[in-house]
Motif scaffolding. Sequence first.
Motif, short mmCIF file in Angstrom:
data_model
loop_
_atom_site.label_atom_id
_atom_site.label_comp_id
_atom_site.label_asym_id
_atom_site.label_seq_id
_atom_site.Cartn_x
_atom_site.Cartn_y
_atom_site.Cartn_z
N ASN A 155 46.33 31.06 36.58
CA ASN A 155 45.94 30.59 37.99
C ASN A 155 46.89 31.00 39.11
OD1 ASN A 155 43.72 29.41 39.44
ND2 ASN A 155 44.65 27.39 39.36
N SER A 158 46.52 34.79 39.66
CA SER A 158 45.42 35.22 40.53
C SER A 158 44.19 34.00 40.42
CB SER A 158 44.90 36.41 40.04
OG SER A 158 43.66 36.67 40.79
N LYS A 161 38.46 32.46 38.57
CA LYS A 161 37.04 32.38 39.04
C LYS A 161 36.31 31.64 38.01
CE LYS A 161 34.39 36.06 40.50
NZ LYS A 161 34.09 37.48 40.83
N THR A 229 38.08 35.01 33.69
CA THR A 229 37.98 35.84 34.74
C THR A 229 38.65 35.44 35.92
OG1 THR A 229 35.67 36.22 33.91
CG2 THR A 229 36.16 37.07 36.28
N LEU A 230 39.70 36.13 36.40
CA LEU A 230 40.57 35.93 37.99
C LEU A 230 39.81 36.62 38.90
CD1 LEU A 230 43.94 36.82 36.15
CD2 LEU A 230 42.54 34.60 35.96
N SER A 231 40.33 36.14 40.05
CA SER A 231 39.50 36.36 41.30
C SER A 231 40.17 37.89 41.78
CB SER A 231 40.38 35.72 42.53
OG SER A 231 40.14 34.38 42.31
N THR A 232 41.05 38.63 41.23
CA THR A 232 41.65 39.97 41.39
C THR A 232 41.95 40.58 39.95
OG1 THR A 232 43.78 39.32 41.63
CG2 THR A 232 42.50 39.08 43.65
N THR A 233 41.97 41.91 40.28
CA THR A 233 42.66 42.71 39.02
C THR A 233 44.04 42.45 38.95
OG1 THR A 233 40.96 44.68 39.48
CG2 THR A 233 43.30 45.15 38.57
N VAL A 234 44.43 42.22 37.59
CA VAL A 234 45.92 41.89 37.32
C VAL A 234 46.58 43.03 36.51
CG1 VAL A 234 45.61 39.53 37.98
CG2 VAL A 234 45.03 40.18 35.78
N THR A 235 47.76 42.85 36.19
CA THR A 235 48.30 43.63 35.06
C THR A 235 48.44 42.82 33.90
OG1 THR A 235 50.60 43.51 35.99
CG2 THR A 235 49.35 45.30 36.63
N ARG A 292 40.96 44.84 33.68
CA ARG A 292 40.84 44.56 35.05
C ARG A 292 41.06 42.78 35.58
NH1 ARG A 292 35.56 48.34 36.22
NH2 ARG A 292 35.15 47.26 34.09
N ASP A 293 40.02 42.41 36.20
CA ASP A 293 39.96 40.87 36.39
C ASP A 293 39.66 39.68 35.11
OD1 ASP A 293 37.25 41.67 36.35
OD2 ASP A 293 36.87 40.45 37.63
#
Lengths: 339, 339
Positions: A155, A158, A161, A229-235, A292-293
């Motif tokens: 969290n 990102s 979600k 699932t996150l709000s944005t694409t992360v690495t 991705r997310d």
Amino acid sequence: MAKLRVGVNGYGTIGKRVADAVANQSDMTLIGVSKRTPDYEAQSAALKGLEIYTPGEDAASRFKTAGFSVAGTVSEMISRCDVVVDCTPEGVGAENKRLYAEKGVRAVFQGGEPPGVADASFVAEVNYDEAFGKRYVRVVSCNTTGLSRTLGALNRVSPLKKVKATIVRRAADPAETKKGPLNALIPNPAKFPSHHGPDVSTVIHGVPIVTAAIVAPTTLMHVHVIYATLSTTVTRESVLEELEKSMRIRVVEAARGLDSTAALMEFARDLGRGRGDMPEVVVWRESLSVDRDEVYYIQAVHQESIVVPENVDAIRASAARCSKEESVRLTNASLGLSR
Amino acid sequence: MAKLRVGVNGYGTIGKRVADAVANQSDMTLIGVSKRTPDYEAQSAALKGLEIYTPGEDAASRFKTAGFSVAGTVSEMISRCDVVVDCTPEGVGAENKRLYAEKGVRAVFQGGEPPGVADASFVAEVNYDEAFGKRYVRVVSCNTTGLSRTLGALNRVSPLKKVKATIVRRAADPAETKKGPLNALIPNPAKFPSHHGPDVSTVIHGVPIVTAAIVAPTTLMHVHVIYATLSTTVTRESVLEELEKSMRIRVVEAARGLDSTAALMEFARDLGRGRGDMPEVVVWRESLSVDRDEVYYIQAVHQESIVVPENVDAIRASAARCSKEESVRLTNASLGLSR
């Protein structure tokens, strides 16, 4: 600043560990522990020189007959404390709240109690500030603590979600020889969600999290499989970095032989941990996957000890003693939670 | 139409069940079974009057010394068959393919072999037609079969968009006393995905499915927790109706006492099933949850028997004997898969 006077009401699996941890804090004094039965756990408390308080005259005389000294009644113990950590069996804590209110002491409850028992549910690194100065704080259950620690880290990378998580639960603690199953898997419950999802929401607010729990015939640790699932694409690197920042999240490699809960427990014993405990939530490095997310990972929770650091921090948060960073640092150092 | 002549190469956990099922089909003749060791399973085959074939002279003389009649070599058995069901240990089936090719017989392989061993991977109700007339057909593994059956049903309600599934695996079959763990949970593997997701994709094509597997110390059944996202909003009723249409999906209620894999196995024994088997994938009714386009449920898979009906249907599909509906009907009736 005077030391915080802390009592532990209930000296079972969690209580005895919290008592040891409290006794080990430089800013706290362990007033004593309460115990109902003069069994081997009482014996170990006595051998450590802890003051033992009993619920009433009947219990006191059982203890005296068994050769124990009794420091007083539970009510007397409570009167001598600033904060009581209630580690009594599920449901009893809520009944005890009346006693704490009468004596005007702060109380830390465990996750077996309903969230409403307290002014805030608590996982130190996630919402210490929410519990700051609150009279009643509830440390969430072992599984919820494990989920909240790592989901809290995600969290921070990102905003979460939504989350789906499956909990493979150990059936009993190692000494609980009367519980089963011996050879079965049990959906617990056989419907969605298990209580863990809603319980995480008492700490990480507003994130839809659906959980299911399956009981398995093992005693060592729980295992979680988490799909977030996150709000944005992360690495993957950013997630790993955030997980590894926390001393309460231990990232391990199956390839080094830490490929089961049994190996993790052996590792904890090799590390010289008290009782062979592993208060960190353990994440398998190989399992951490980012698409991705979406983030997937597998983690293990030592049900007997994971909440111990949170209980210590909850005492300081409730008493408004110091900042999150300071409390977590003190607690980690005292428990050997470091790299 | 002449009966299909079927041989079973390998008479272990799966082979002995497939042999019984084949012997029970009115359109098939069981030519015999192959066995390497004159053990108790060979004894039960002999007591049932099955023809036993052995790999070569050494094995034949071991069998004769142990008092068994030997019908011939495995090579001779293959020559007498239209279709061989290969139930040899993982990896051996692919090596055997050469024998089937030499003799020009059709072959059904098990899920332990790589998908490339066959012209089609197979779950009867999902893709019977894809295997129709194919010389080599591969019945997928127990977990993949269980996932494919119910995901196939969901896919018929509304096309699957993506799936996450956690598999709590039984550690060993009941008679495998040399395997562990006794008291541990083991991520298997400790990374994503386990082989099951890609394997489902060999049957239900083009659906992203991510799976993880955790081994638990139990021998009875696997348990799956499944989170599926469909292409459209659906109702719980429509999903339940589609699941209940299939005689290979058994929807049960935990509230009736079927609350664990142990209770499911007891139920199978009470039903008078051969060997106490439960070839249906079992879905807990209470677990079936629908949230717009998301469907969650928990199911159990009897690893020893779930692929038996698929093996029987795969024989007919490979031999292009009859339609899916006809084959599934015949197989279900012979195995008592009905309401």
